[in-house]
Design a protein around this motif. Structure first.
Motif, PDB file in Angstrom:
ATOM      1  N   GLU A 192       0.832  -1.212   0.000  1.00 41.37           N
ATOM      2  CA  GLU A 192       0.000   0.000   0.000  1.00 41.37           C
ATOM      3  C   GLU A 192       0.865   1.261   0.000  1.00 41.37           C
ATOM      4  O   GLU A 192       0.947   1.961  -1.005  1.00 41.37           O
ATOM      5  CB  GLU A 192      -0.936  -0.031   1.217  1.00 41.37           C
ATOM      6  CG  GLU A 192      -1.921  -1.200   1.154  1.00 41.37           C
ATOM      7  CD  GLU A 192      -2.702  -1.396   2.438  1.00 41.37           C
ATOM      8  OE1 GLU A 192      -2.403  -0.701   3.443  1.00 41.37           O
ATOM      9  OE2 GLU A 192      -3.605  -2.259   2.464  1.00 41.37           O
ATOM     10  N   ILE A 193       1.509   1.563   1.105  1.00 42.33           N
ATOM     11  CA  ILE A 193       2.419   2.711   1.210  1.00 42.33           C
ATOM     12  C   ILE A 193       3.573   2.323   2.119  1.00 42.33           C
ATOM     13  O   ILE A 193       3.351   1.792   3.209  1.00 42.33           O
ATOM     14  CB  ILE A 193       1.729   3.959   1.809  1.00 42.33           C
ATOM     15  CG1 ILE A 193       0.544   4.420   0.964  1.00 42.33           C
ATOM     16  CG2 ILE A 193       2.728   5.108   1.951  1.00 42.33           C
ATOM     17  CD1 ILE A 193      -0.228   5.576   1.587  1.00 42.33           C
ATOM     18  N   ILE A 194       4.803   2.593   1.690  1.00 43.00           N
ATOM     19  CA  ILE A 194       5.967   2.399   2.558  1.00 43.00           C
ATOM     20  C   ILE A 194       6.322   3.712   3.252  1.00 43.00           C
ATOM     21  O   ILE A 194       6.557   3.751   4.451  1.00 43.00           O
ATOM     22  CB  ILE A 194       7.188   1.898   1.759  1.00 43.00           C
ATOM     23  CG1 ILE A 194       6.917   0.498   1.203  1.00 43.00           C
ATOM     24  CG2 ILE A 194       8.442   1.887   2.644  1.00 43.00           C
ATOM     25  CD1 ILE A 194       8.044  -0.037   0.324  1.00 43.00           C
ATOM     26  N   HIS A 195       6.320   4.787   2.470  1.00 38.94           N
ATOM     27  CA  HIS A 195       6.805   6.059   3.011  1.00 38.94           C
ATOM     28  C   HIS A 195       6.145   7.238   2.322  1.00 38.94           C
ATOM     29  O   HIS A 195       5.948   7.218   1.110  1.00 38.94           O
ATOM     30  CB  HIS A 195       8.330   6.151   2.827  1.00 38.94           C
ATOM     31  CG  HIS A 195       8.931   7.423   3.330  1.00 38.94           C
ATOM     32  ND1 HIS A 195       9.282   7.611   4.644  1.00 38.94           N
ATOM     33  CD2 HIS A 195       9.218   8.597   2.696  1.00 38.94           C
ATOM     34  CE1 HIS A 195       9.770   8.832   4.806  1.00 38.94           C
ATOM     35  NE2 HIS A 195       9.740   9.452   3.633  1.00 38.94           N
ATOM     36  N   ILE A 196       5.772   8.215   3.107  1.00 36.70           N
ATOM     37  CA  ILE A 196       5.380   9.525   2.565  1.00 36.70           C
ATOM     38  C   ILE A 196       6.353  10.529   3.162  1.00 36.70           C
ATOM     39  O   ILE A 196       7.442  10.713   2.686  1.00 36.70           O
ATOM     40  CB  ILE A 196       3.906   9.874   2.924  1.00 36.70           C
ATOM     41  CG1 ILE A 196       2.960   8.868   2.287  1.00 36.70           C
ATOM     42  CG2 ILE A 196       3.563  11.278   2.456  1.00 36.70           C
ATOM     43  CD1 ILE A 196       2.898   8.930   0.764  1.00 36.70           C
ATOM     44  N   SER A 197       5.987  11.166   4.273  1.00 40.01           N
ATOM     45  CA  SER A 197       6.893  11.985   5.077  1.00 40.01           C
ATOM     46  C   SER A 197       6.103  12.475   6.273  1.00 40.01           C
ATOM     47  O   SER A 197       4.866  12.358   6.322  1.00 40.01           O
ATOM     48  CB  SER A 197       7.465  13.176   4.296  1.00 40.01           C
ATOM     49  OG  SER A 197       6.528  14.239   4.258  1.00 40.01           O
ATOM     50  N   ASN A 198       6.807  13.059   7.229  1.00 39.15           N
ATOM     51  CA  ASN A 198       6.145  13.575   8.413  1.00 39.15           C
ATOM     52  C   ASN A 198       5.498  14.940   8.195  1.00 39.15           C
ATOM     53  O   ASN A 198       5.052  15.581   9.152  1.00 39.15           O
ATOM     54  CB  ASN A 198       7.142  13.626   9.578  1.00 39.15           C
ATOM     55  CG  ASN A 198       7.320  12.252  10.211  1.00 39.15           C
ATOM     56  OD1 ASN A 198       6.373  11.638  10.687  1.00 39.15           O
ATOM     57  ND2 ASN A 198       8.546  11.749  10.182  1.00 39.15           N
ATOM     58  N   LEU A 199       5.397  15.362   6.936  1.00 40.10           N
ATOM     59  CA  LEU A 199       4.629  16.552   6.596  1.00 40.10           C
ATOM     60  C   LEU A 199       3.127  16.249   6.597  1.00 40.10           C
ATOM     61  O   LEU A 199       2.307  17.161   6.512  1.00 40.10           O
ATOM     62  CB  LEU A 199       5.036  17.091   5.220  1.00 40.10           C
ATOM     63  CG  LEU A 199       6.481  17.590   5.094  1.00 40.10           C
ATOM     64  CD1 LEU A 199       6.774  17.983   3.650  1.00 40.10           C
ATOM     65  CD2 LEU A 199       6.721  18.769   6.038  1.00 40.10           C
ATOM     66  N   TYR A 200       2.795  14.953   6.688  1.00 43.17           N
ATOM     67  CA  TYR A 200       1.398  14.531   6.632  1.00 43.17           C
ATOM     68  C   TYR A 200       1.099  13.589   7.797  1.00 43.17           C
ATOM     69  O   TYR A 200       2.001  13.004   8.391  1.00 43.17           O
ATOM     70  CB  TYR A 200       1.112  13.822   5.297  1.00 43.17           C
ATOM     71  CG  TYR A 200       1.562  14.619   4.102  1.00 43.17           C
ATOM     72  CD1 TYR A 200       0.765  15.638   3.582  1.00 43.17           C
ATOM     73  CD2 TYR A 200       2.802  14.369   3.515  1.00 43.17           C
ATOM     74  CE1 TYR A 200       1.195  16.391   2.496  1.00 43.17           C
ATOM     75  CE2 TYR A 200       3.236  15.126   2.429  1.00 43.17           C
ATOM     76  CZ  TYR A 200       2.432  16.132   1.927  1.00 43.17           C
ATOM     77  OH  TYR A 200       2.858  16.865   0.861  1.00 43.17           O
ATOM     78  N   HIS A 201      -0.169  13.423   8.108  1.00 39.85           N
ATOM     79  CA  HIS A 201      -0.557  12.465   9.149  1.00 39.85           C
ATOM     80  C   HIS A 201      -0.264  11.042   8.674  1.00 39.85           C
ATOM     81  O   HIS A 201      -0.508  10.703   7.509  1.00 39.85           O
ATOM     82  CB  HIS A 201      -2.049  12.605   9.468  1.00 39.85           C
ATOM     83  CG  HIS A 201      -2.385  13.871  10.194  1.00 39.85           C
ATOM     84  ND1 HIS A 201      -1.965  14.119  11.483  1.00 39.85           N
ATOM     85  CD2 HIS A 201      -3.096  14.964   9.809  1.00 39.85           C
ATOM     86  CE1 HIS A 201      -2.401  15.310  11.862  1.00 39.85           C
ATOM     87  NE2 HIS A 201      -3.087  15.852  10.856  1.00 39.85           N
ATOM     88  N   ILE A 202       0.254  10.235   9.575  1.00 40.91           N
ATOM     89  CA  ILE A 202       0.601   8.839   9.268  1.00 40.91           C
ATOM     90  C   ILE A 202      -0.151   7.956  10.255  1.00 40.91           C
ATOM     91  O   ILE A 202       0.184   7.892  11.447  1.00 40.91           O
ATOM     92  CB  ILE A 202       2.117   8.610   9.371  1.00 40.91           C
ATOM     93  CG1 ILE A 202       2.860   9.528   8.390  1.00 40.91           C
ATOM     94  CG2 ILE A 202       2.466   7.148   9.120  1.00 40.91           C
ATOM     95  CD1 ILE A 202       4.371   9.533   8.555  1.00 40.91           C
ATOM     96  N   ALA A 203      -1.180   7.289   9.786  1.00 43.30           N
ATOM     97  CA  ALA A 203      -2.052   6.519  10.670  1.00 43.30           C
ATOM     98  C   ALA A 203      -1.303   5.458  11.491  1.00 43.30           C
ATOM     99  O   ALA A 203      -1.497   5.370  12.713  1.00 43.30           O
ATOM    100  CB  ALA A 203      -3.180   5.877   9.857  1.00 43.30           C
ATOM    101  N   PRO A 204      -0.434   4.634  10.870  1.00 44.04           N
ATOM    102  CA  PRO A 204       0.273   3.632  11.679  1.00 44.04           C
ATOM    103  C   PRO A 204       1.155   4.261  12.762  1.00 44.04           C
ATOM    104  O   PRO A 204       1.325   3.686  13.839  1.00 44.04           O
ATOM    105  CB  PRO A 204       1.122   2.875  10.647  1.00 44.04           C
ATOM    106  CG  PRO A 204       0.422   3.081   9.352  1.00 44.04           C
ATOM    107  CD  PRO A 204      -0.140   4.467   9.437  1.00 44.04           C
ATOM    108  N   GLN A 205       1.703   5.474  12.510  1.00 47.19           N
ATOM    109  CA  GLN A 205       2.543   6.134  13.503  1.00 47.19           C
ATOM    110  C   GLN A 205       1.715   6.526  14.727  1.00 47.19           C
ATOM    111  O   GLN A 205       2.138   6.315  15.872  1.00 47.19           O
ATOM    112  CB  GLN A 205       3.210   7.375  12.914  1.00 47.19           C
ATOM    113  CG  GLN A 205       4.167   8.064  13.868  1.00 47.19           C
ATOM    114  CD  GLN A 205       4.783   9.327  13.281  1.00 47.19           C
ATOM    115  OE1 GLN A 205       4.756  10.373  13.903  1.00 47.19           O
ATOM    116  NE2 GLN A 205       5.332   9.216  12.068  1.00 47.19           N
ATOM    117  N   ALA A 206       0.554   7.103  14.494  1.00 50.30           N
ATOM    118  CA  ALA A 206      -0.319   7.488  15.607  1.00 50.30           C
ATOM    119  C   ALA A 206      -0.746   6.259  16.411  1.00 50.30           C
ATOM    120  O   ALA A 206      -0.777   6.283  17.654  1.00 50.30           O
ATOM    121  CB  ALA A 206      -1.536   8.236  15.080  1.00 50.30           C
ATOM    122  N   LYS A 207      -1.053   5.178  15.694  1.00 55.10           N
ATOM    123  CA  LYS A 207      -1.472   3.948  16.373  1.00 55.10           C
ATOM    124  C   LYS A 207      -0.310   3.306  17.128  1.00 55.10           C
ATOM    125  O   LYS A 207      -0.494   2.746  18.218  1.00 55.10           O
ATOM    126  CB  LYS A 207      -2.050   2.965  15.350  1.00 55.10           C
ATOM    127  CG  LYS A 207      -3.375   3.428  14.758  1.00 55.10           C
ATOM    128  CD  LYS A 207      -3.870   2.491  13.670  1.00 55.10           C
ATOM    129  CE  LYS A 207      -5.169   2.995  13.053  1.00 55.10           C
ATOM    130  NZ  LYS A 207      -5.630   2.122  11.934  1.00 55.10           N
TER     131      LYS A 207
END
Length: 393
Positions: free
Chosen positions: A67-82
């Motif tokens: 699905e997605i490996i990486h975007i950046s911390n400029l955006y919300h990252i659902a797995p990071q919050a979880k």
């Protein structure tokens, strides 16, 4: 060219590698390129906490990669919050997380939080950080200087100022002055010889630091994520640190470092950051590892495994008091103190020949860090291999 020759030609030779190359793993079992089987009592130096090729972790990572490996911390990252939620809830503390890529990065982040906490209206008022001799906090310029080992300070200077080294926990209070902002300790010194600090003295230190508004930073890079039997060694010691650092086992083999901080308002946007920290892949790994090990702990399986492992360790020690002088450690961060360094080297080499991987640590210590989900069969096989190794010395 074979793998060893490729390594020597193209990789900077910063590691004294053993001449073995692994191609497959399952739980706490490894196979090398020649098909030889080994029991892994190292877990990649306390990293592969849920074992090699863990199905739940592998499936979650493969799904996320699709699905997605990486975007950046400029955006919300659902797995990071979880992942942050999972880690904070497992810790039992009121904290927030910052995600990086390694233990050294996590410790750098902790030091930055402490240093900014010590500033008043942009002026440096308190900046000193006390660490312990024989400690290890990383290999960046700052964390090398935070490490209380003179041999680590031979090159790479000039170093950042402000680090003070205490001989032991008892000496720390006398070193605190008006410029001290934090104390940074490992509750079990891994590289320093698998040496647990005395619980009562740590609790007394924690109380003292609160009265002085000096932050307590606990480096749990190696002890964190159930390595000691509880989610954090801080839980085991019944203390409430201001800042905790995690890495190694919390990612199960995927690079990750985490700073947990109760000082939620110290850093502002732009004060700290990471390109890769907490991306979709690493955060997914954290979510799965914490889930796997929390369930394992709640079912009582981790405690049973620790008890059985220690029974075998004690048996091995009693059979070889000519080689070992004491048992050390806590949980599945354990070891045996050898009579001298030459004996330790011989034990590690012979163990590999007999099909069990073990480690060395300071103070002549045979360090043992198996995957937390190691099976009873693998424990038996590993100790049988160790017994064969010791008997053949």
């Amino acid at each position: 060219m074979n793998i060893q020759q490729l390594d020597e030609k193209y990789v900077l030779q910063t590691y004294a590698r053993n001449e073995v190359s692994f191609v497959k793993g399952e739980s706490a079992t490894l196979w090398d390129e020649n098909g030889k089987k080994y029991i892994d009592f190292t877990s990649g130096i306390a990293v592969v906490s849920v074992g090699h090729a863990n199905k739940q972790l592998t499936q979650a990572l493969c799904k996320q990669i699709g699905e997605i490996i990486h975007i950046s911390n400029l955006y919300h990252i659902a797995p990071q919050a979880k992942a942050a939620q999972a880690v904070v809830e497992a810790s039992g503390y009121d904290m927030q997380c910052f995600f990086g890529n390694s233990g050294a990065e996590a410790n750098e982040g902790a030091i930055k939080i402490a240093r900014k906490y010590g500033e008043v209206d942009g002026e440096i008022k308190r900046y000193k950080i006390i660490t312990l001799k024989h400690s290890f906090h990383g290999r960046t310029i700052t964390t090398v200087k935070a490490t209380g080992q003179e041999k680590m300070h031979n090159y790479f200077g000039p170093f950042p100022d402000g680090f003070v080294y205490a001989e032991n926990v008892d000496e720390i209070q006398s070193l605190v002055d008006e410029h001290t902002v934090a104390v940074m300790i490992e509750l079990v010194q891994g590289e320093g010889g698998v040496e647990p600090l005395e619980k009562k003295r740590v609790q007394e230190l924690a109380k003292f630091l609160k009265t002085k508004d000096v932050l307590l930073i606990v480096d749990e890079v190696q002890t964190g994520c159930y390595r000691t039997g509880e989610f954090l060694a801080s839980n085991l010691y019944e203390i409430v640190p201001d800042i905790i650092t995690l890495a190694k086992g919390v990612g199960g083999g995927v690079p990750v470092g985490i700073v947990l901080s109760s000082k939620k308002d110290v850093l502002s946007a732009g004060d700290h950051g990471s390109t890769f920290g907490g991306n979709y892949l690493s955060a997914t790994a954290v979510c799965e590892v914490v889930d796997i090990l929390t369930n394992y702990k709640q079912k009582g399986e981790l405690d049973l495994s620790i008890a059985y492992f220690w029974s075998k360790l004690k048996e091995l020690y009693k059979n070889h008091t000519d080689i070992f002088t004491k048992e050390v450690g806590v949980g599945l961060m354990c070891g045996l103190r050898c009579v001298d360094a030459n004996t330790l080297n011989a034990v590690v080499e012979k163990a590999q020949e007999c099909g069990v991987m073990v480690l060395k640590a300071g103070k002549n210590t045979l360090r043992i860090l198996p995957p937390l989900t190691i099976t009873t069969r693998e424990i038996d096989e590993g100790f049988n291999a160790l017994e064969s190794a010791l008997s053949s010395l």
